[in-house]
Design an enzyme around this catalytic site. Sequence first.
Site, short mmCIF file in Angstrom:
data_model
loop_
_atom_site.label_atom_id
_atom_site.label_comp_id
_atom_site.label_asym_id
_atom_site.label_seq_id
_atom_site.Cartn_x
_atom_site.Cartn_y
_atom_site.Cartn_z
N SER A 2 -6.52 -0.56 9.53
CA SER A 2 -7.00 -1.74 8.80
C SER A 2 -8.51 -1.83 8.90
O SER A 2 -9.10 -1.45 9.93
CB SER A 2 -6.38 -3.01 9.40
N LEU A 58 0.82 -1.20 0.00
CA LEU A 58 0.00 0.00 0.00
C LEU A 58 0.86 1.26 0.00
O LEU A 58 0.53 2.24 -0.67
CB LEU A 58 -0.93 -0.01 1.22
N ASP A 111 13.49 2.96 10.66
CA ASP A 111 13.11 1.67 11.23
C ASP A 111 12.20 1.95 12.42
O ASP A 111 12.62 2.52 13.42
CB ASP A 111 14.36 0.92 11.67
N TYR A 142 -2.67 -8.61 14.98
CA TYR A 142 -2.69 -7.50 14.03
C TYR A 142 -3.95 -6.66 14.20
O TYR A 142 -3.90 -5.43 14.24
CB TYR A 142 -2.60 -8.05 12.61
N THR A 148 -6.77 6.04 7.66
CA THR A 148 -7.40 5.49 6.46
C THR A 148 -7.47 3.98 6.61
O THR A 148 -6.53 3.33 7.08
CB THR A 148 -6.61 5.84 5.18
N LYS A 171 -3.97 -2.68 15.35
CA LYS A 171 -4.54 -1.64 14.51
C LYS A 171 -5.72 -0.94 15.20
O LYS A 171 -5.95 0.25 15.01
CB LYS A 171 -4.97 -2.22 13.17
N ASN A 196 2.37 4.84 7.46
CA ASN A 196 1.90 3.66 6.74
C ASN A 196 2.59 2.38 7.19
O ASN A 196 2.00 1.30 7.14
CB ASN A 196 2.13 3.85 5.23
#
Length: 264
Positions: A153, A17, A68, A195, A223, A199, A96
Amino acid sequence: MASNKEIVFITGGNTGLGYEVVKALYKSPRPYEIILGCRAVSKGEEAIATLQKEIPESASTLSVQQADLESDASLEQAVAAISAIHGGRLDVLINNGGASFDNDIAPHGRAMSVRDAFNKMWDVNVSGTHVLTQLAAPLLLQSSAPRLLFVTSGTATLAETEIFDTPMGRRLNASPPAGWPKGSAGPGMMAVMGYRSAKTGLNMVMREWARILRNDGVKVWATGSRPRGALDPSVGGETVREVVEGKRDGEVGKVVRRDMVQPW
């Protein structure tokens, strides 16, 4: 040297993405200084070479900055370098960069412990992103129209954990059969738990930054996307470009999808 172009820093800009966001901005007639934040500078340079072959002409310029999200020193050096090159200003920060390590948990993956995998997911997706935002905030305040984005997400919405009438809803939200151990694939899979949780935490980080920077005039969003599993990343790239270019200003402080505001 200060630039008249809008200065955009995006983490994880060399792949997935992130690459599609860079491409969408690079195709835009608006001129940007697009800085790809990458763990490996060579990966960013490869992405730039590929993009310049795809789009030979652009009003924008591209560069790479090592960054990083698991290293405070790396992030401090990245922000210091951007400040020095661009006169202490950053117009857009796009958080991102992120990763999932659910599939690496033993016995299904490469023998990471549950704790190590969860901590790594929160470190990359939430803690590192928060640290970078804290470091970059003074640069954003030097912009005349600062924007701050967090890429979350579609799986992170709490409201949609109760959706069972779509294939993806059934896959993500159904309960697995009784018994132990639980599988990492199929209905009710455990291979997204860390995950999704991270998020969801990132959504709250976005809300807090929106609150903290509201009186400074910084516009803040996250987003997301519908958790369908097959949506092309280029769609997400165009959604981020719309946010950067002011088309979603009526939805500040929200998680925006291509066609709606994502429910909490």
